[in-house]
Design a protein around this motif. Structure first.
Motif, short mmCIF file in Angstrom:
data_model
loop_
_atom_site.label_atom_id
_atom_site.label_comp_id
_atom_site.label_asym_id
_atom_site.label_seq_id
_atom_site.Cartn_x
_atom_site.Cartn_y
_atom_site.Cartn_z
N ALA A 29 0.83 -1.21 0.00
CA ALA A 29 0.00 0.00 0.00
C ALA A 29 0.86 1.26 0.00
CB ALA A 29 -0.93 -0.01 1.21
N LYS A 32 2.23 1.50 -3.43
CA LYS A 32 1.12 1.42 -4.40
C LYS A 32 1.48 0.49 -5.57
CE LYS A 32 -0.39 6.06 -3.20
NZ LYS A 32 0.66 6.22 -2.17
N ALA A 182 -7.19 -5.60 -4.70
CA ALA A 182 -6.03 -4.77 -4.34
C ALA A 182 -6.08 -3.43 -5.07
CB ALA A 182 -4.73 -5.52 -4.67
N TYR A 185 -8.55 -1.04 -3.47
CA TYR A 185 -8.05 -0.45 -2.22
C TYR A 185 -7.09 0.70 -2.52
CZ TYR A 185 -5.90 -0.04 2.38
OH TYR A 185 -5.43 0.45 3.58
N LEU A 186 -6.19 0.49 -3.47
CA LEU A 186 -5.24 1.55 -3.82
C LEU A 186 -5.96 2.77 -4.39
CD1 LEU A 186 -2.37 -0.61 -5.40
CD2 LEU A 186 -2.51 0.31 -3.07
N MET A 189 -7.63 4.65 -1.53
CA MET A 189 -6.63 5.44 -0.81
C MET A 189 -6.41 6.78 -1.49
SD MET A 189 -3.75 2.59 0.22
CE MET A 189 -2.54 3.87 0.56
#
Length: 196
Positions: A29, A32, A182, A185-186, A189
């Protein structure tokens, strides 16, 4: 932080149902970045579609017949799957990536089938040896962001969240779902950081 994004496909959502596909891919994370070099995918052997059919729900019959047939014909036994995971987690590349620490699992709606099925099929000791007792669930993140008015209320649904993030449709294949979870989620963010 670094996570192992994973997804399973199963013959249904009931206690008696079986894992038929599993995939995982690590990502960071902070950087990234998704580490595609360490991605893995497995079909897990199951009985034939026709023998399972009486206990399958209609959605699975309508959408997962081909996947069940693939798992039945070319999947590996659950013991072989467990050994493949051990080989993966004990490899120098994976240990180095996760810096020798227990791995934090990442997925979506993991409490529904993913974690219960993995605990059942791989065993409590296996799960505690390799995985952190804390996990990160994209569904929980989405709920929190809805509550904070960071994303629209309909984004509590995985398919609506993908649409909101301009990522197309949910694939319902383990590897693509692990990668897309994934990526979501990135992207979330970035949205939150942009609103700060």
């Amino acid at each position: 932080m670094k996570y192992l994004s994973f997804d399973i496909e199963a013959t249904g959502l009931e206690e008696h149902d079986l894992i038929i596909e599993f995939a995982m891919v690590p990502f960071c994370a902070k950087e990234k970045q998704i580490n595609y070099n360490l991605k893995k995918h497995f079909y897990i052997k199951c009985p034939s579609f026709e023998s399972l059919r009486p206990k399958l729900n209609q959605w699975v019959i309508d959408h997962n017949k081909e996947l069940i047939e693939k798992a039945h014909s070319s999947g590996i036994e659950i013991a072989a799957f467990k050994q493949e995971l051990i080989n993966y987690f004990e490899s120098d590349e994976v240990k180095e990536y996760f810096e020798g620490k227990k791995i934090t699992l990442f997925g979506k709606s993991m409490s529904a089938i993913d974690l219960p099925f993995l605990n059942r099929d791989l065993g409590w000791d296996f799960m505690r040896k390799y995985f952190n007792h804390r996990q990160l669930d994209l569904s929980c993140v989405a709920y929190a962001l809805v509550d904070m008015d960071k994303i629209p209320a309909e984004c509590e649904s995985g398919s609506k969240l993908m649409s909101f993030l301009n990522m197309g449709e949910v694939a319902h294949t383990a590897l693509e779902d692990a990668v897309n979870t994934a990526k979501m989620y990135l992207k979330l963010m970035e949205i939150v950081k942009g609103q700060s």
